[in-house]
Enzyme design. Sequence first.
Site, PDB file in Angstrom:
ATOM      1  N   ALA A 140      -6.495  -6.160   3.248  1.00  0.00           N
ATOM      2  CA  ALA A 140      -6.879  -6.985   2.110  1.00  0.00           C
ATOM      3  C   ALA A 140      -6.701  -6.128   0.870  1.00  0.00           C
ATOM      4  O   ALA A 140      -6.637  -4.910   0.952  1.00  0.00           O
ATOM      5  CB  ALA A 140      -8.340  -7.408   2.233  1.00  0.00           C
ATOM      6  N   CYS A 141      -6.612  -6.732  -0.313  1.00  0.00           N
ATOM      7  CA  CYS A 141      -6.203  -5.940  -1.458  1.00  0.00           C
ATOM      8  C   CYS A 141      -6.653  -6.491  -2.784  1.00  0.00           C
ATOM      9  O   CYS A 141      -7.073  -7.617  -2.919  1.00  0.00           O
ATOM     10  CB  CYS A 141      -4.680  -5.863  -1.505  1.00  0.00           C
ATOM     11  N   GLY A 142      -6.501  -5.621  -3.806  1.00  0.00           N
ATOM     12  CA  GLY A 142      -6.654  -6.053  -5.187  1.00  0.00           C
ATOM     13  C   GLY A 142      -5.335  -5.880  -5.899  1.00  0.00           C
ATOM     14  O   GLY A 142      -4.654  -4.869  -5.740  1.00  0.00           O
TER      15      GLY A 142
END
Lengths: 250, 502, 155, 415, 371
Positions: free
Chosen positions: E18-20
Amino acid sequence: MEKDGRLKTISAKGLHYRQLNEEIRKVLEEGYQQIKIMDVNGQRYIGSGLTFSDRILEIYGTPGNDLGAFMNGLTIRVFGNAQDGTANTMNGGEIVIYGSTGDLVGYGMRGGRVFIRGSAGYRVGIHMKEYEDKIPVIVIGGNTGDFLGEYMAGGRIIVLNLESQGDATGYFCGTGMHGGIIYIRGTVPEHRLGKEVKLTDINEEDIAILKEHLIDFARYFGISLEYLISEKFYKLVPYNKRPYGRLYAY
Amino acid sequence: MKTLYESDFIVIRDEIRCIRCKVCVRQCANEVHQYDEEDDRVIAENSRCVGCHRCVTLCPTKAITIIRNPLDFRENYQWTARAIKDIYKQAETGGILLTGMGNDKEYPIYWDRLLINASQVTNPSIDPLREPMELKTFIGRKPEKLEFDNYGRLITEIPPQLELEVPIMFSAMSFGSISINACESLARASVEVGTFWNTGEGGLHKKLYPYKERAIVQCASGRFGVDVEYLNAGSAIEIKIGQGAKPGIGGHLPGEKVGEEVSQTRMIPIGTDAISPAPHHDIYSIEDLRQLIYALKEAVNYKKPVGVKIAAVHNVSAIASGIARAGADYIAIDGFRGGTGAAPTRIRDNVGIPVELALASVDTRLREEGLRNQISLIVGGSIRNSADVIKAIALGADAVYIATSALVALGCHLCQNCHTGKCNWGIATQDPNLVKRLNPDIGAKRASNLLKAWSHEIKEMLGGMGINALESLRGNRLMLRGVGLNEKELEILGIKHAGEGI
Amino acid sequence: MELKTKKRIYPKEDVCIGCHLCEIYCILAHSGTRDLIKAFKKLDKPSPRVLVEEKDGYYITFALQCRHCDDPLCIKACITGAMHRDENTGYIICDEERCVGCWSCILVCPYGAIRRSEDGKAVSKCDLCIEKGNPVCVENCPNEALELKELEDLA
Amino acid sequence: MRYVIIGNSIASAGCIEGIRRVDSEGEIIIISDEPYHIYSRPLISYWLSKKVKDISYRPVDYYEKYRVTPILGKKVIQVDFESKEVILENGEKIKYDKLLIATGGKPFIPNIPGLDKKNIFTFIRFDDVKKINEVIFDGAKVIVIGAGLSGLKAVEALIKRNCKVTVVELAGRILGSILDEDGARMVQEIFEEKGVIFLLENSVVEIFGEEKVREILLKSGEALPADILIFAIGVVPNVDIFRGTKLKINRGILVNERMETNIPDVYSAGDVVEALDLLTNEDRVIPILPNAYMQGEIAGLNMAGREVKYSGSFSMNSIGFFDVHIMSAGIINPPAEVEVIKRIDLERKIYRKLYIRGGKILGFMFINSIDRTGMIVDLIKNRIDVSNFKDRLLSDNFGFLDLPKEFRKEKILGV
Amino acid sequence: MRDINIKYLEGEVRIPSACGLLGYINRKGELTSGYHIVDAMSVMRERGNGLGAGFACYGLYPDREDYYAFHLFFEDINAKEETSYLLYRYLDVVQEEKIPTRKVRTIKDPPIIWRYFVKPKEEYLEDEDITEEDFIVRLVMKINSEIKGAYVFSSGKNVGVFKGVGYPEDIGEFYRLEEYYGYTWIAHSRFPTNTPGWWGGAHPFSLLDWTVVHNGEISSYGTNVRYAEMFGYKCTLMTDTEVITYIIDLLLRRHRLPLDIAIKALAPPLYSVIDRLDEEERIKMKAIRAIYQSCLLNGPFAIIVGFKDGIFALNDRIKLRPLVAGEKGDFVYVASEESAIRALSPELDRVWMPRGGEAVVSTLEERGVLV
């Protein structure tokens, strides 16, 4: 369109078969009665799938394979030789070849007629069939190769063996045949026949059939009918309609 | 000759439950049940029973049970009862053993050795009941890329495509091998669900013309019922080269099944055998196949996709590559578990390969050659449920063909006696007394229900994988894991073993 | 007061399989028992009110029951008034208590849909299972060869 | 609107029910000299044999439900067609807007000396059997004159009441109106097995006795002892009160297709009228129950304002004696040129015979093979050509599959 | 590229994460320092776990804008030598250097990080009739798949990717990003599900001038990869981002699809929408779906793609991952969270949430609009 009776000439030179056939379709749809196609050389599928029963295509040169495949009504005249697969699964119409043809004439043919002045190759009339008023006919001026009329289920094949160069047919003639009639001008030795067919004499009815088609053959190719019927004809018919009926254990 | 063949089944009747209503007597086309007026009893001739369960199903008091004949031969791993009985049969008839339906031997079923993935946490599963889930599938030749003009208009001409709402089609079963009501049931279900049915090589009966938009018309070696009208009637044309149940063997509809209707449809006289040998005698090579493909395309002015159906055999990937290069729009591969109306038993049981392996190797090969995108791939022959469909698509199929499953939906009990023409379920028969047993209203409903049910399940499984359009599963072998497979099998299938991560 | 039947059963001969299950379930429905086996073991089991039309050597069969005609001759011919149209449903019902078995209805029914009861005392005819709701022949036909159609209410 | 109906039997019920299909408001008055709730005449023999207790044709609340005012037990003596009034025997006058004459038939009794004796009855009305019931006893010797339908129904009832019955019939066979000789003989045997004696080609010439009947003298010269004498020779239209009026009468009252007489607003139906016989294409009295109802209904519909035509009918009968059942219809004694097909099974007493002309059925008689006979009647009515399946007509299980497919489909699907 | 201490490597296993995301462009081409984006990324610290972060900058090498700037990780000196041999053989190398870094306490065991400014040697292009780009792509594929311990993570002109294992602010400090100036900046913070992360596996993923940051895990990965592989791409990393980059390169550069069409291929409209379009559009959309069926990115994703003329950001069709866009003057911003945008520009002219499958496209004005 008011183009009845009019003639259109097309040159096939350098055309891919798809272009040529598209052009033929277009010209027929425009209403031309007769199309002369010059410089044909190897273009396949000429007349394929077409239904124009009162029109004539005249082909000069050597048409490619599957000439008149699935054809449904059209007259094609070939002033030259035709290649393999002529009249493949043809349903109606007429193909007149002033030369000879390759293998596989009239595969699965159900209707119409094919006249060949010269000889035909191997596997002529395989799976020919007839249904109701549709009785396909192939008339061969010369002789044929092996497997003539294999699995034949209907229709008529007439082999004239004119200018006899030997036997009228090759080996395995009529193997698996379970319908239709093969007429042979002159005779053919038993050892060339498939085991499902027998060679018999012709009767009045056969003569009527022969005459019906030989009149046209004579007219197309300028040969006298008297000459054609001067020699005795024999016919090949299947022993029974169910050649493989007893092959299986149910 | 006195037969040594003891009956395969035994009919057990509960005399207390039997009310002598004679439904069983009337329903058994094999004449197993007979009413004895004198004793007011229904008696059974076990030797005629094929185990189709028609009587069991219709008996209103459930008085009938059919059991396998418990009579055993001496235990022998090599000489099974089946092996011995086959010999008896041949010794008594001198004929080739015939059977219906597909290979029933204990070969591995690869579908059952494949497991499907599901999403957990890192990407979400999708709830197919409330969120969009797309199964639409296009069958047909695809250009390698699209081109647009300066105004964003599409320039590329798209070859004709079959547009499927579900990736499942009914595969070829001719009118003749199955009844008109069975054909109509499948045709109507196709219309209802938005998929396609296949005429088989038997021509298109006039009663089925209303469903022609959803028909694939087949052209086999016998060319039965094939004319321009027929070729133009369907939405696609399929050249039948082979069939999974009997690779290298042709079709043979015996004359007794060629009644008036079959005769009209096949365009052959009543009572004549309809013989389709294995080879098209106009196809002895790949270039001959190309010739026929283009002959058909010419005949329909390039308006319909032309596909080629082959049996899954050893060299299937090379053959498929050849077919792709020959210009076919799709390839249908039929595995050796595929059904048939009649096949020589030995061929059915021993020739061909499982479609799972064929599919994987064809897909891989076509990708290696950069052809996979251009041609559609359909597989059939053994698809039993929606999970099989999912696995087939993940292995690389565009869509699947089903036939046996469809017939089972119509009521087939797999008694494997299609070849006798006495199908008590009105499916594989031309006897009007039997044909009417399959009400096409019911048949269409059952067949469409099956496809709808499978679609729901496919959507559920896709949702589980976090996929909302079927194309994202196509060839997505990462979604599969093998169990109990050896390295070679895993390699051919192009999948990892269960327990291996991504 | 113009009364007509609101429902009618139509046979589909193309899919009638001649199994006679309609007759069997009809017998059950009018037998006073809920068990088929019991119904058939009864000595005075009722005769079916639906009749499977069949003919030796001919492949078409279909089941026929009273058409509940709009202009029923059986009612007109009935000498006792036993044959009457039910006011609620418009079905044509025979009051078996009042029937004397003169068979005038059989003489005039153009469908041959009225039969004599097994004991020969009174008429046995389809009542569309008026007491049960839906006709059991329709519900139990394994091939949906009988269709119950709701007719337009002309009242 | 006031409808007045003279007569209280089947045609009247048909009329009432016909009117009410169209007009639920108009006043309906029904007048009968019989004091009974509407009853069914054919049931009197069943009443006499004690098979039924109630011979009502319609339920007890019938008049109420159909809003009919019955005037029962009062005889109509005259109808004033000018002032449109019905005049009762007590002088009461009842105005009508529309009138139905459904006076039915009355028994025919030949003029024989001794008719004034007691225990001589006819066999038509409820009162007839009520009176018979009062006088019969076990072993009573009863002479029934007339071997027609009602005569033999009387015989059957009397046998069931343990009487000794002798039947005297003028003709050479019994049931001459519905059976041929073979059939008649077959039925006669059944009666004879029950002890009935038939004296055919014979008639009563005189009746003896003091107060009551004691003996009769036959034309053959034979004398028979008798406790009871029942005349069942036949019925004639009951038109006495209309003789001499402008109402047109032949044997029966003449009507048009709408069952209207020559006098406007006056209709007639039932055994009293002459109407179209489809098979002979002539008007005649066909005194059978279904006709009475249908004519009454047609009359009622027309009286209430709906235009409906009577399509005519033909003679048909369904009758049973003991366990034997007979059905016949149409022409029974045909001219010679017709085609005859028949099947006789003497042992099982089954008889099936049909007359066919030009491919169409003219008439039939069936004994003990009567299931689905209505289909044959329908073939006659619709003039269906049966040439292609006539052999099947003789079968006990003749059915729709014997009929041409188109006819069958139209019949079954196009109701 | 391989680190023996790390058991699970991209390229051997797929690592969901998951990421920003954050990216912005100045449409006038005005350059800004990397300081800002590094600072803004710290707002989304929760979206990462310190196991991967990276940045892409467009316009940072104005002096070498005609050269491909190769950024490479080398595991050891052997890998570097082997790679150098290959580079010098096929390319004209005008400059090579260590990418300047500073010591950061949290950044452990960095690889050797080097950059080369190169051009393909003309003779090879002529000999093989291959485009310059394809030649570069092939070489990158070759190095990444064949040379053990070497990995090209940036290969475009006037674009540079800087990435590694760590939180974004640490990576920014490590690479001294405040010293670079660009008109487009893209940043990524990563939350892989396994430990520890790997330098090559960090985002952005880049090929030629395409740089892609991605939040999500596409379920169609297997399908997309097998499609890309048919066109010669070698998916060595087994990451979604890698295959997305290749497919974008394929569609936009090699198939020359207009940007809007390519976006439709990646996230096509649903058939229920297509069915309501006018006929021409419907045929077009169905054709896109039929022919590019294997390009559909299925499953949750939000991506920001940088290219030399601009950026675009795209969500999956049913928007399973966050994406927000903002505008202020000549700046257009896209991010996983609005707060990150606000950190760059507190007063925005406009903020909006793009719909699933609808791209936010912004291009340099002087270069014109591609769409």
